[in-house]
Design a protein around this motif. Sequence first.
Motif, PDB file in Angstrom:
ATOM      1  N   GLU A 194       0.844  -1.192   0.000  1.00 53.93           N
ATOM      2  CA  GLU A 194       0.000   0.000   0.000  1.00 53.93           C
ATOM      3  C   GLU A 194       0.880   1.244   0.000  1.00 53.93           C
ATOM      4  N   GLU A 195       0.529   2.174  -0.862  1.00 55.15           N
ATOM      5  CA  GLU A 195       1.325   3.404  -0.976  1.00 55.15           C
ATOM      6  C   GLU A 195       0.838   4.455   0.018  1.00 55.15           C
ATOM      7  N   LYS A 425     -15.530   2.305   2.273  1.00 51.77           N
ATOM      8  CA  LYS A 425     -15.435   1.091   1.464  1.00 51.77           C
ATOM      9  C   LYS A 425     -14.039   0.950   0.842  1.00 51.77           C
ATOM     10  N   LEU A 426     -13.549   2.042   0.300  1.00 53.80           N
ATOM     11  CA  LEU A 426     -12.216   1.996  -0.319  1.00 53.80           C
ATOM     12  C   LEU A 426     -11.142   1.815   0.756  1.00 53.80           C
ATOM     13  N   LEU A 427     -11.363   2.449   1.897  1.00 55.05           N
ATOM     14  CA  LEU A 427     -10.411   2.312   3.002  1.00 55.05           C
ATOM     15  C   LEU A 427     -10.307   0.835   3.411  1.00 55.05           C
ATOM     16  N   GLN A 428     -11.473   0.187   3.510  1.00 57.95           N
ATOM     17  CA  GLN A 428     -11.496  -1.231   3.908  1.00 57.95           C
ATOM     18  C   GLN A 428     -10.764  -2.090   2.886  1.00 57.95           C
ATOM     19  N   ASP A 432      -7.768  -4.548   3.783  1.00 53.24           N
ATOM     20  CA  ASP A 432      -7.800  -5.972   3.431  1.00 53.24           C
ATOM     21  C   ASP A 432      -6.599  -6.345   2.570  1.00 53.24           C
ATOM     22  N   HIS A 433      -6.245  -5.463   1.641  1.00 46.46           N
ATOM     23  CA  HIS A 433      -5.097  -5.724   0.770  1.00 46.46           C
ATOM     24  C   HIS A 433      -3.819  -5.869   1.603  1.00 46.46           C
TER      25      HIS A 433
END
Length: 439
Positions: A194-195, A425-428, A432-433
């Motif tokens: 994650e960047e 949603k995008l944060l999650q 998860d990634h």
Amino acid sequence: MVKVLIIGHGAREHVIGEALVRSGANLYAFMSSKNAGLEDLSQGRIKVHSEMDFKEIIDYCKLNIIDFVVVGPEAPLVVGIVDAIERNGIPCIGPRIEAAQLEGSKIFTRRLLEKYKISSNIKSKNFYSMENVENYIKELGVENIVVKPDGLTGGKGVKVYGDHLFSKQDILDYCQTLVKQKSPFIIEEKIEGEEFTLQTLVDGKHVVATPLVQDHKRAYEDDTGPNTGGMGSYSMEDHLMPFITQNDVDEALEDMRKVVAAVKAETGVEYKGFLYGGYMKTVKGIKLIEFNSRLGDPEAMNVLPILKTDFIDVCMGIINGNLKSNIEFENKATVCKYLAPEGYPGSPKKDELVKIDKNKLKQIGARYYYASVYRKGDEIFTTTSRAIGVVGIANDLESAEKIAEQGIGCISGKLFYRKDVGTLKLLQKRIDHMNSLLK
Ligand code: AMP
Ligand code: GLY
């Protein structure tokens, strides 16, 4: 009153100008195209002229008895604007030419990291021709390749296997194109994670962190579509990210301190100004993607509006080499969503009217910063690049995102934006990634 000149014409410069005025500066602006926000903030004390014409800039400083200059964009920095202005006895926020190579040359940066054994480095090799390119692709593996031209490319020259390059032939073709353009380039290993953006304030010795930000480079929702200058960004109330811990930040900050010391050891020049670290958290620790010798755009819009410390004091600390470590930011979340012309980045619709309901924006409490738009009479029109950054600030991310969305609703025209930036949603998805890589 302190007279400060801002150089640059985008949303980053608009928000820098706002922070300067908030701290009591008498603002002047020198810009290659007229930014309506800067024109208003500086009450018309502007000059519209090439930001690369150092002589004109210096003359303008002398004419107006400017106390210090803040340089927004990278292009003048990497060709020595700070050296030129400082030679005339005018202090300047930004690195001198040798230090600005951290952004201006990827070869310089990777070599520096290697020589000084800085742990955020990744495998890479420099090329000036096709000689040994095939061997290096074989060594790293086709699927682990990133190709980057050495110099500035406005975020558009980096090509990553799986995103822009899909075979060995694609890689070779791109390298060949760069050779033909006489552009040196690097091939480096593709990393996964994650960047995050860590923007710092640097006075030559001290490196002080600002809140972490995450940018969104892809044009469309769910991180699809072509790369852009950045479609929006967010920061959290604790100044971290749920997937980036304080330890990670400390590691990145320590890395940047070593880099600043290495720049001094290597070039004899102290790094001063803003230093932007684009990092990735990977299973092997924090790794460097790129340095920028300036604040980020949009990331400047996340950190400067929540700066509590007087910004002029911060600038004076940078100039005088006595930057305090206790620079304070509000514990607020921020969400910036960029409105861009329809068709951006490939075939943007320019000269389209943009309608802004300023009263409603004020009521909502959303802020907006002009990027590549122009004003004719009282009306705003698009050009070919990102148009307006809309920022929501609140106690938590969800509320900040709502304010940004409502703010976007007050602006209409042939524009688009990414609805997903700053959503839970995008944060999650990011959390998860990261978890899937770390387990
Ligand atoms: P840059 O212009 O250097 O910021 O690169 C643009 C984007 O390419 C970055 O934001 C990353 O998403 C991606 N990228 C750059 N270098 C690498 C790398 N070594 N591994 C994976 N992705 C990368
Ligand atoms: N947001 C990326 C940059 O400013 O380069």
